[in-house]
Design an enzyme around this catalytic site. Structure first.
Site, PDB file in Angstrom:
ATOM      1  N   HIS A  38      -7.475  -3.634   4.795  1.00  0.00           N
ATOM      2  CA  HIS A  38      -6.770  -2.381   4.710  1.00  0.00           C
ATOM      3  C   HIS A  38      -7.648  -1.353   3.571  1.00  0.00           C
ATOM      4  CE1 HIS A  38      -4.486   0.683   2.712  1.00  0.00           C
ATOM      5  NE2 HIS A  38      -3.707   0.806   3.901  1.00  0.00           N
ATOM      6  N   ASN A  39      -7.854  -1.738   2.623  1.00  0.00           N
ATOM      7  CA  ASN A  39      -8.374  -1.199   1.750  1.00  0.00           C
ATOM      8  C   ASN A  39      -9.856  -0.678   2.198  1.00  0.00           C
ATOM      9  OD1 ASN A  39      -6.185  -1.423   0.243  1.00  0.00           O
ATOM     10  ND2 ASN A  39      -7.008  -1.681  -1.890  1.00  0.00           N
TER      11      ASN A  39
ATOM     12  N   LYS B  23      -4.483  -6.884   3.240  1.00  0.00           N
ATOM     13  CA  LYS B  23      -4.351  -5.556   2.440  1.00  0.00           C
ATOM     14  C   LYS B  23      -5.778  -5.283   1.845  1.00  0.00           C
ATOM     15  CE  LYS B  23      -2.915  -2.466  -0.642  1.00  0.00           C
ATOM     16  NZ  LYS B  23      -3.861  -2.564  -1.635  1.00  0.00           N
TER      17      LYS B  23
ATOM     18  N   GLU C 224      -9.934   1.713   4.489  1.00  0.00           N
ATOM     19  CA  GLU C 224      -9.419   3.185   3.682  1.00  0.00           C
ATOM     20  C   GLU C 224     -11.016   3.814   3.189  1.00  0.00           C
ATOM     21  OE1 GLU C 224      -6.325   2.726   0.699  1.00  0.00           O
ATOM     22  OE2 GLU C 224      -7.529   3.744  -0.579  1.00  0.00           O
TER      23      GLU C 224
ATOM     24  N   SER D  90       0.792  -1.266   0.001  1.00  0.00           N
ATOM     25  CA  SER D  90      -0.015   0.110  -0.002  1.00  0.00           C
ATOM     26  C   SER D  90       1.007   1.253   0.248  1.00  0.00           C
ATOM     27  CB  SER D  90      -1.093   0.001   1.171  1.00  0.00           C
ATOM     28  OG  SER D  90      -1.611   1.103   1.214  1.00  0.00           O
TER      29      SER D  90
HETATM   30  N1  LIG Z   1      -1.128   1.777  -8.985  1.00  0.00           N
HETATM   31  C1  LIG Z   1      -1.383   1.716  -7.491  1.00  0.00           C
HETATM   32  O1  LIG Z   1      -1.412   2.835  -6.847  1.00  0.00           O
HETATM   33  C2  LIG Z   1      -1.123   0.353  -7.077  1.00  0.00           C
HETATM   34  C3  LIG Z   1      -1.110   0.366  -5.589  1.00  0.00           C
HETATM   35  C4  LIG Z   1      -0.897  -0.958  -5.115  1.00  0.00           C
HETATM   36  C5  LIG Z   1      -0.943  -2.109  -5.956  1.00  0.00           C
HETATM   37  N2  LIG Z   1      -1.029  -2.087  -7.091  1.00  0.00           N
HETATM   38  C6  LIG Z   1      -1.389  -2.986  -8.011  1.00  0.00           C
HETATM   39  O2  LIG Z   1      -0.064  -3.394  -8.461  1.00  0.00           O
HETATM   40  C7  LIG Z   1      -0.237  -4.118  -9.590  1.00  0.00           C
HETATM   41  C8  LIG Z   1       0.680  -3.323 -10.570  1.00  0.00           C
HETATM   42  O3  LIG Z   1       0.014  -1.965 -10.870  1.00  0.00           O
HETATM   43  P1  LIG Z   1       0.318  -0.904 -12.006  1.00  0.00           P
HETATM   44  O4  LIG Z   1      -0.519   0.334 -11.628  1.00  0.00           O
HETATM   45  O5  LIG Z   1       1.839  -0.544 -11.824  1.00  0.00           O
HETATM   46  O6  LIG Z   1       0.179  -1.686 -13.407  1.00  0.00           O
HETATM   47  P2  LIG Z   1      -1.143  -1.975 -14.285  1.00  0.00           P
HETATM   48  O7  LIG Z   1      -1.620  -1.061 -15.185  1.00  0.00           O
HETATM   49  O8  LIG Z   1      -1.915  -2.672 -13.196  1.00  0.00           O
HETATM   50  O9  LIG Z   1      -0.509  -3.314 -15.235  1.00  0.00           O
HETATM   51  C9  LIG Z   1       0.337  -2.882 -16.286  1.00  0.00           C
HETATM   52  C10 LIG Z   1       1.478  -3.944 -16.268  1.00  0.00           C
HETATM   53  O10 LIG Z   1       0.994  -5.218 -16.247  1.00  0.00           O
HETATM   54  C11 LIG Z   1       1.735  -6.040 -17.410  1.00  0.00           C
HETATM   55  N3  LIG Z   1       0.644  -6.776 -18.155  1.00  0.00           N
HETATM   56  C12 LIG Z   1      -0.666  -6.808 -18.252  1.00  0.00           C
HETATM   57  N4  LIG Z   1      -1.019  -7.917 -19.003  1.00  0.00           N
HETATM   58  C13 LIG Z   1      -0.019  -8.746 -18.939  1.00  0.00           C
HETATM   59  C14 LIG Z   1       0.241 -10.280 -19.350  1.00  0.00           C
HETATM   60  N5  LIG Z   1      -0.940 -10.938 -19.739  1.00  0.00           N
HETATM   61  N6  LIG Z   1       1.459 -10.599 -19.166  1.00  0.00           N
HETATM   62  C15 LIG Z   1       2.427  -9.964 -18.891  1.00  0.00           C
HETATM   63  N7  LIG Z   1       2.204  -8.724 -18.248  1.00  0.00           N
HETATM   64  C16 LIG Z   1       1.186  -8.350 -18.328  1.00  0.00           C
HETATM   65  C17 LIG Z   1       1.941  -4.874 -18.509  1.00  0.00           C
HETATM   66  O11 LIG Z   1       2.867  -5.205 -19.388  1.00  0.00           O
HETATM   67  P3  LIG Z   1       3.170  -4.520 -20.743  1.00  0.00           P
HETATM   68  O12 LIG Z   1       4.097  -3.267 -20.409  1.00  0.00           O
HETATM   69  O13 LIG Z   1       3.807  -5.302 -21.534  1.00  0.00           O
HETATM   70  O14 LIG Z   1       1.729  -4.179 -20.982  1.00  0.00           O
HETATM   71  C18 LIG Z   1       2.480  -3.693 -17.336  1.00  0.00           C
HETATM   72  O15 LIG Z   1       3.971  -4.001 -16.995  1.00  0.00           O
HETATM   73  C19 LIG Z   1      -1.425  -4.288  -9.891  1.00  0.00           C
HETATM   74  O16 LIG Z   1      -2.042  -5.375  -9.490  1.00  0.00           O
HETATM   75  C20 LIG Z   1      -2.295  -3.209  -9.127  1.00  0.00           C
HETATM   76  O17 LIG Z   1      -3.681  -3.662  -8.716  1.00  0.00           O
HETATM   77  C21 LIG Z   1      -1.427  -0.847  -7.698  1.00  0.00           C
END
Ligand SMILES: NC(=O)c1ccc[n+]([C@@H]2O[C@H](COP(=O)([O-])OP(=O)(O)OC[C@H]3O[C@@H](n4cnc5c(N)ncnc54)[C@H](OP(=O)(O)O)[C@@H]3O)[C@@H](O)[C@H]2O)c1
Length: 480
Positions: A189-190, A186, A193, A132
């Site tokens: 937690h959400n 987690k 939130e 988080s």
């Molecule tokens: N954003 C936040 O604030 C936050 C906070 C906590 C947790 N999270 C969690 O962290 C994770 C990542 O979040 P994010 O916002 O950084 O990214 P995201 O937008 O959720 O995902 C994009 C990433 O996933 C990859 N991807 C998508 N489909 C794929 C597939 N079939 N095979 C391999 N790679 C694939 C993409 O690769 P390409 O570049 O090749 O498309 C890219 O690296 C998620 O589960 C999200 O829920 C996010």
């Protein structure tokens, strides 16, 4: 090209979260192997931030795996759901027993349990990990909630602790418990939130539409609250948002934003899981419903002309006292929402045999995460004093705080009802408080109704046994 096995940790999935986590590891002196499905993200990271530390960029999954020291520690940071399974399927054949696969995405804890069981069959550790703090937290120090085995944590924990937020010198990261425990915590937690944000939003609405104050004045009130027991990241950013003026119109920012709150789903999961576990998390549920209601445009349109009270807001003298009352009502409602969330953690822990220490969860939420707050110290202390505490409301500190707040809390909820300001979060928290306090609940009548229409039986207060009254007959009582 032969690849030197030198990286301490690997990150695959280099969108905003993965990229920042990788940089955080590198900034803490770890050698980080990088991989992303499309190489553009890896190249971009190296070009922009390659100077920040020791990175080992890789184009293929084979190279990525080969770049890691054993046991390999690999963090998957991709879109939750099918993408996570796709990456796991690609990784598993390349790994060796003892290797550790970490899912840092927002997975559902039941998916994590399934994946953990599947990888265990291959002799691999699967560590579902809640992270988080969003984008900034991932880079500067998030709150980290890893599940999985204690053995995996021995190898992985020091790396995760090194990049986590620190409060009073303590890392905001600890081993939560086996398999899905980290993602479960987690999720809750959400959920908390959601409840916290809803309560803050209601406090704003009360000050605005009950107290007749403008956003800039309310920003000042929140700022002053942030200097006291309500000190928290959410209260702090609330003051910032309320104090912000829209550059295009000169209007308060909050007035030019559409009043429809969106959700990604972890709040909904929390409530769904709570329903299955039979834990009343009414504060979280009201917060999820309030977001749904805000987005129900047709419903709101259809109901816009319904009659409401003629009084609109309080006079200015009353408004000052009211603001002090709202602070107390907010604190009390927040205690209830957190108490409910912690009960859900205890219930999940009992159901799945996780042995989660609730006080330790409050402790790792003190920094890095969205609900970081001064008052989490009180929760840690409460569970330290009594690890089996049935509800936080029974802890001496919280009991006193609620006792001190309750008169104001009742005034706020009744004033809201009289003025027609919706306060689902405040009202449900007060109802929960009064329900727990009640010597007798009307559930006795419900048992009578159930026995009447469905012969569902009931228990008596004065003797053991299960009974049924012949409601359609002579109304005599039978013992079952
Ligand atoms: N954003 C936040 O604030 C936050 C906070 C906590 C947790 N999270 C969690 O962290 C994770 C990542 O979040 P994010 O916002 O950084 O990214 P995201 O937008 O959720 O995902 C994009 C990433 O996933 C990859 N991807 C998508 N489909 C794929 C597939 N079939 N095979 C391999 N790679 C694939 C993409 O690769 P390409 O570049 O090749 O498309 C890219 O690296 C998620 O589960 C999200 O829920 C996010």
């Amino acid at each position: 090209m032969s690849v030197q096995k030198s990286a301490d940790i690997g990150v695959t999935g280099l969108a905003v979260m993965g990229r920042n986590l990788a940089r955080n590891f590198a900034r803490h002196g770890h050698r980080v192997a990088l991989h992303n499905r499309s190489t553009a993200r890896t190249t971009a990271l190296m070009a922009e931030f390659g100077h920040e530390g020791a990175f080992v960029p890789n184009e293929t999954m084979e190279q990525f795996v080969a770049a890691l020291v054993r046991p390999r520690r690999i963090v998957i940071m991709v879109k939750a759901g099918e993408p996570t399974d796709a990456v796991i399927d690609e990784l598993v054949p390349l790994l060796e027993p003892g290797d550790i696969v970490v899912d840092g995405g927002n997975a559902h804890f039941l998916d994590t349990r399934r994946r953990e069981a599947a990888l265990r069959e291959h002799g691999l550790h699967f560590v579902g990990t809640g992270i988080s703090g969003g984008e900034e937290g991932a880079l500067e120090g998030p709150s980290i909630m890893p599940g999985g085995t204690a053995e995996a944590y021995k190898s992985l924990g020091p790396l995760l602790e090194s990049i986590s937020a620190k409060v009073d010198g303590q890392p905001c990261c600890t081993h939560v418990g086996p398999d899905g425990a980290g993602h479960f915590v987690k999720m809750v937690h959400n959920g908390i939130e959601y409840a916290d944000m809803q309560l803050i939003a209601e406090a704003y609405d009360l000050l605005r539409h009950g107290g007749g104050r403008q956003p800039a004045e309310i920003a000042k009130i929140f700022r002053s609250w942030n200097g006291g027991r309500l000190e928290s990241y959410l209260v702090e950013i609330t003051a910032e948002v309320l104090g912000h003026t829209d550059a295009a119109t000169g209007q308060p920012f909050v007035d030019i934003v559409q009043d429809r709150a969106e959700q990604k789903g972890t709040g909904r999961w929390t409530v769904q899981t709570a329903l299955e576990l039979g834990v009343p998390v009414s504060g979280i549920a009201e917060a999820v419903f309030a977001r749904s209601l805000s987005g129900s445009t047709a419903l709101r349109e259809a109901a816009r002309d319904l009659p409401g009270p003629t009084e609109t807001w309080l006079d200015s003298a009353a408004a000052d006292t009211f603001a002090a009352d709202v602070e107390k009502a907010l604190y009390a409602s927040k205690i209830v929402a957190y108490a409910q969330g912690f009960n859900q953690i205890q219930a999940g822990s009992a159901e799945y045999g996780w042995q989660i220490a609730p006080g330790a969860m409050a402790s790792i939420w003190r920094g890095g995460c969205i609900i970081r707050a001064r008052f989490l110290n009180r929760i840690t202390a409460a569970y330290q004093a009594d690890p089996q505490l049935p509800t936080l409301l029974a802890d001496e500190y919280f009991r006193e705080a609620l006792g001190d707040a309750q008169a104001a809390w009742r005034r706020v909820v009744s004033t809201a009802a009289q003025l027609g300001v919706p306060v689902p979060g405040f009202a449900t928290a007060l109802a929960y408080y009064d329900s727990l306090r009640a010597g007798r609940l009307p559930a006795a009548l419900i048992q009578g109704q159930r026995d009447f229409f469905g012969a569902h039986t009931y228990r008596r207060t004065d003797r053991e046994g299960v009974f049924h009254t012949l409601w359609a007959g002579d109304r005599s009582e039978q013992e079952h």
